[in-house]
Motif scaffolding. Structure first.
Motif, PDB file in Angstrom:
ATOM      1  N   ASP A 149       0.565  12.642   4.468  1.00 58.37           N
ATOM      2  CA  ASP A 149       0.684  14.076   4.172  1.00 58.37           C
ATOM      3  C   ASP A 149      -0.221  14.498   3.018  1.00 58.37           C
ATOM      4  N   GLU A 150      -0.288  13.668   1.973  1.00 54.85           N
ATOM      5  CA  GLU A 150      -1.013  14.063   0.761  1.00 54.85           C
ATOM      6  C   GLU A 150      -2.518  13.841   0.858  1.00 54.85           C
ATOM      7  N   HIS A 151      -2.943  12.839   1.630  1.00 54.81           N
ATOM      8  CA  HIS A 151      -4.362  12.480   1.637  1.00 54.81           C
ATOM      9  C   HIS A 151      -5.016  12.574   3.009  1.00 54.81           C
ATOM     10  N   GLY A 152      -4.235  12.929   4.039  1.00 58.05           N
ATOM     11  CA  GLY A 152      -4.823  13.093   5.362  1.00 58.05           C
ATOM     12  C   GLY A 152      -5.325  11.810   5.983  1.00 58.05           C
ATOM     13  N   VAL A 153      -4.684  10.680   5.654  1.00 57.07           N
ATOM     14  CA  VAL A 153      -5.078   9.382   6.196  1.00 57.07           C
ATOM     15  C   VAL A 153      -4.173   9.052   7.385  1.00 57.07           C
ATOM     16  N   ALA A 154      -4.751   8.489   8.428  1.00 56.85           N
ATOM     17  CA  ALA A 154      -3.972   8.124   9.609  1.00 56.85           C
ATOM     18  C   ALA A 154      -2.975   7.020   9.273  1.00 56.85           C
ATOM     19  N   GLU A 155      -1.823   7.045   9.942  1.00 55.02           N
ATOM     20  CA  GLU A 155      -0.739   6.126   9.626  1.00 55.02           C
ATOM     21  C   GLU A 155      -1.128   4.664   9.825  1.00 55.02           C
ATOM     22  N   GLY A 156      -1.913   4.378  10.859  1.00 55.18           N
ATOM     23  CA  GLY A 156      -2.318   3.006  11.097  1.00 55.18           C
ATOM     24  C   GLY A 156      -3.133   2.430   9.952  1.00 55.18           C
ATOM     25  N   GLU A 157      -3.942   3.280   9.306  1.00 58.52           N
ATOM     26  CA  GLU A 157      -4.756   2.838   8.177  1.00 58.52           C
ATOM     27  C   GLU A 157      -3.881   2.516   6.969  1.00 58.52           C
ATOM     28  N   ILE A 158      -2.830   3.305   6.766  1.00 63.03           N
ATOM     29  CA  ILE A 158      -1.918   3.073   5.638  1.00 63.03           C
ATOM     30  C   ILE A 158      -1.128   1.787   5.855  1.00 63.03           C
ATOM     31  N   THR A 159      -0.681   1.576   7.074  1.00 67.13           N
ATOM     32  CA  THR A 159       0.034   0.339   7.405  1.00 67.13           C
ATOM     33  C   THR A 159      -0.848  -0.871   7.158  1.00 67.13           C
ATOM     34  N   ALA A 160      -2.136  -0.768   7.535  1.00 62.67           N
ATOM     35  CA  ALA A 160      -3.076  -1.864   7.296  1.00 62.67           C
ATOM     36  C   ALA A 160      -3.257  -2.104   5.797  1.00 62.67           C
ATOM     37  N   ALA A 161      -3.291  -1.025   5.012  1.00 57.89           N
ATOM     38  CA  ALA A 161      -3.416  -1.168   3.560  1.00 57.89           C
ATOM     39  C   ALA A 161      -2.203  -1.877   2.973  1.00 57.89           C
ATOM     40  N   LEU A 162      -1.014  -1.553   3.457  1.00 57.13           N
ATOM     41  CA  LEU A 162       0.201  -2.230   2.991  1.00 57.13           C
ATOM     42  C   LEU A 162       0.172  -3.720   3.331  1.00 57.13           C
ATOM     43  N   GLU A 163      -0.334  -4.054   4.497  1.00 60.88           N
ATOM     44  CA  GLU A 163      -0.438  -5.456   4.890  1.00 60.88           C
ATOM     45  C   GLU A 163      -1.405  -6.203   3.977  1.00 60.88           C
ATOM     46  N   ASP A 164      -2.513  -5.537   3.614  1.00 60.17           N
ATOM     47  CA  ASP A 164      -3.468  -6.154   2.687  1.00 60.17           C
ATOM     48  C   ASP A 164      -2.836  -6.366   1.311  1.00 60.17           C
ATOM     49  N   LEU A 165      -2.084  -5.374   0.843  1.00 61.06           N
ATOM     50  CA  LEU A 165      -1.412  -5.489  -0.453  1.00 61.06           C
ATOM     51  C   LEU A 165      -0.373  -6.610  -0.438  1.00 61.06           C
ATOM     52  N   ASP A 166       0.289  -6.758   0.706  1.00 64.94           N
ATOM     53  CA  ASP A 166       1.263  -7.839   0.853  1.00 64.94           C
ATOM     54  C   ASP A 166       0.552  -9.197   0.818  1.00 64.94           C
ATOM     55  N   ASP A 167      -0.590  -9.305   1.495  1.00 67.54           N
ATOM     56  CA  ASP A 167      -1.356 -10.551   1.493  1.00 67.54           C
ATOM     57  C   ASP A 167      -1.830 -10.919   0.090  1.00 67.54           C
ATOM     58  N   GLN A 168      -2.071  -9.904  -0.742  1.00 68.48           N
ATOM     59  CA  GLN A 168      -2.533 -10.132  -2.110  1.00 68.48           C
ATOM     60  C   GLN A 168      -1.377 -10.295  -3.096  1.00 68.48           C
ATOM     61  N   SER A 169      -0.138 -10.316  -2.562  1.00 67.68           N
ATOM     62  CA  SER A 169       1.071 -10.476  -3.389  1.00 67.68           C
ATOM     63  C   SER A 169       1.237  -9.365  -4.414  1.00 67.68           C
ATOM     64  N   VAL A 170       0.737  -8.184  -4.066  1.00 69.78           N
ATOM     65  CA  VAL A 170       0.919  -7.011  -4.934  1.00 69.78           C
ATOM     66  C   VAL A 170       2.213  -6.300  -4.571  1.00 69.78           C
ATOM     67  N   VAL A 171       2.549  -6.307  -3.280  1.00 70.88           N
ATOM     68  CA  VAL A 171       3.831  -5.793  -2.814  1.00 70.88           C
ATOM     69  C   VAL A 171       4.411  -6.817  -1.847  1.00 70.88           C
ATOM     70  N   SER A 172       5.701  -6.690  -1.558  1.00 68.25           N
ATOM     71  CA  SER A 172       6.318  -7.519  -0.532  1.00 68.25           C
ATOM     72  C   SER A 172       7.222  -6.638   0.317  1.00 68.25           C
ATOM     73  N   GLU A 173       7.312  -7.005   1.595  1.00 68.20           N
ATOM     74  CA  GLU A 173       8.152  -6.233   2.501  1.00 68.20           C
ATOM     75  C   GLU A 173       9.449  -6.987   2.751  1.00 68.20           C
ATOM     76  N   ARG A 174      10.557  -6.293   2.502  1.00 69.06           N
ATOM     77  CA  ARG A 174      11.873  -6.883   2.713  1.00 69.06           C
ATOM     78  C   ARG A 174      12.412  -6.511   4.086  1.00 69.06           C
ATOM     79  N   ARG A 175      13.593  -7.024   4.386  1.00 64.18           N
ATOM     80  CA  ARG A 175      14.241  -6.652   5.643  1.00 64.18           C
ATOM     81  C   ARG A 175      14.520  -5.162   5.682  1.00 64.18           C
ATOM     82  N   GLY A 176      14.516  -4.628   6.882  1.00 66.48           N
ATOM     83  CA  GLY A 176      14.814  -3.206   7.033  1.00 66.48           C
ATOM     84  C   GLY A 176      13.661  -2.313   6.649  1.00 66.48           C
ATOM     85  N   GLY A 177      12.445  -2.897   6.533  1.00 67.66           N
ATOM     86  CA  GLY A 177      11.267  -2.083   6.219  1.00 67.66           C
ATOM     87  C   GLY A 177      11.265  -1.530   4.809  1.00 67.66           C
TER      88      GLY A 177
END
Length: 315
Positions: free
Chosen positions: A271-299
């Motif tokens: 909504d704020e930056h006009g980026v497609a959702e698939g691109e944001i999901t890919a960015a989250l996966e990259d951040l997870d791979d770099q141990s900057v964020v982690s995804e828990r159960r239930g999203g």
């Protein structure tokens, strides 16, 4: 109604394109000019390209050359991706995909719309084709029987077709993502192995799927050979990742358990930056791979770093 709107454009703001229609039956329109002339139609081209571009071609035939294909190029920044950096939310949408051509098949005739003749009553049933296996009608539209059908080549729309393979450019992966691209008519024989281009096309799935993981392809509408701006194509490695991390950090700070909904992150950045959702999901996966964020159960997303990382590219 949409037909009248296109006619008004071709007789007004986009008249130079109608007047300059080439003899090979195509008109190329930059998306920014279309957006400036008619924002609603420009958005319809992105969200429902198959219908909207067909209406545009029919409308142009009423004010200019008959059977003229309308090709839109130079899409907005948030609709331009590297190969594989788009998700299921883009299915059926018009996107730009930038990559390197790694395989080119020879040009072949293809039934864009196949006409099938019923052996019992002779009724013709026309079925649009996607370039994959031939799609036959389930039953005759005339006698409504499941009778044998034969392809009537003379009544079918047969055009030039070429299949290419586009690979993510400058990838450090051992097995870079690839995308099948279908080229039609004048787009055939315009690319060679090694070319790095942006193909604008409709993102879709191949017919007759047998597995839950669906095979996709890009149905080409146009090809950009010009240098692309630093859009999502180049931003994905730092700018989109930066927006995604900052949003996650802000939402996690506000959460009682210092976590937040993955869906909320995706929707906020989109909504704020006009980026497609698939691109944001890919960015989250990259951040997870770099141990900057982690995804828990239930999203649920949790920040796992004590100091904000640096995302800007090196000078």
């Amino acid at each position: 109604m949409m037909d009248d709107e296109w006619i008004a454009l071709f007789e007004g703001a986009l008249s130079e394109y109608a007047d300059g229609a080439s003899s090979n039956g195509r008109v190329r329109i930059p998306w920014p000019e279309l957006s400036e002339a008619h924002p609603d139609l420009a958005e319809s081209v992105l969200s429902d390209p198959e219908t909207t571009l067909k209406v545009a071609s029919n409308a142009l035939g009423r004010v200019g050359p008959v059977r003229t294909t309308v090709r839109v190029y130079d899409l907005p920044d948030h609709r331009t991706y590297r190969v594989g950096k788009y998700g299921s939310s883009m299915l059926g949408n018009l996107i730009g995909v930038r990559g390197t051509v790694v395989d080119v098949n020879r040009v072949k005739p293809c039934a864009r719309e196949a006409a099938f003749e019923c052996h019992l009553c002779g009724t013709l049933t026309r079925v649009p084709q996607s370039g994959g296996d031939l799609i036959e009608p389930g039953q005759c539209q005339g006698c409504e029987q499941d009778s044998a059908m034969r392809l009537n080549l003379a009544q079918s729309e047969v055009i030039d077709y070429q299949r290419i393979l586009l690979e993510r450019a400058n990838s450090s992966m051992d097995d870079p993502p690839v995308e099948i691209v279908h080229l039609w008519k004048d787009l055939c024989e315009t690319l060679s192995p090694g070319d790095t281009v942006t193909v604008v096309g409709i993102y879709d799935i191949l017919p007759n799927q047998e597995k839950a993981v669906l095979e996709t392809y890009l149905d080409a509408v146009s090809i950009n050979n010009s240098k692309q701006p630093a859009t999502v194509d180049e931003m994905a490695d730092w700018q989109v990742k930066k927006w995604t991390f900052e949003t996650a950090d802000e939402l996690c700070t506000a959460g009682s358990d210092y976590d937040c909904s993955k869906r909320e992150i995706v929707e906020t950045v989109a909504d704020e930056h006009g980026v497609a959702e698939g691109e944001i999901t890919a960015a989250l996966e990259d951040l997870d791979d770099q141990s900057v964020v982690s995804e828990r159960r239930g999203g649920r997303i949790h920040i796992t770093t004590s100091s904000p990382p640096t995302f800007e590219p090196a000078e």
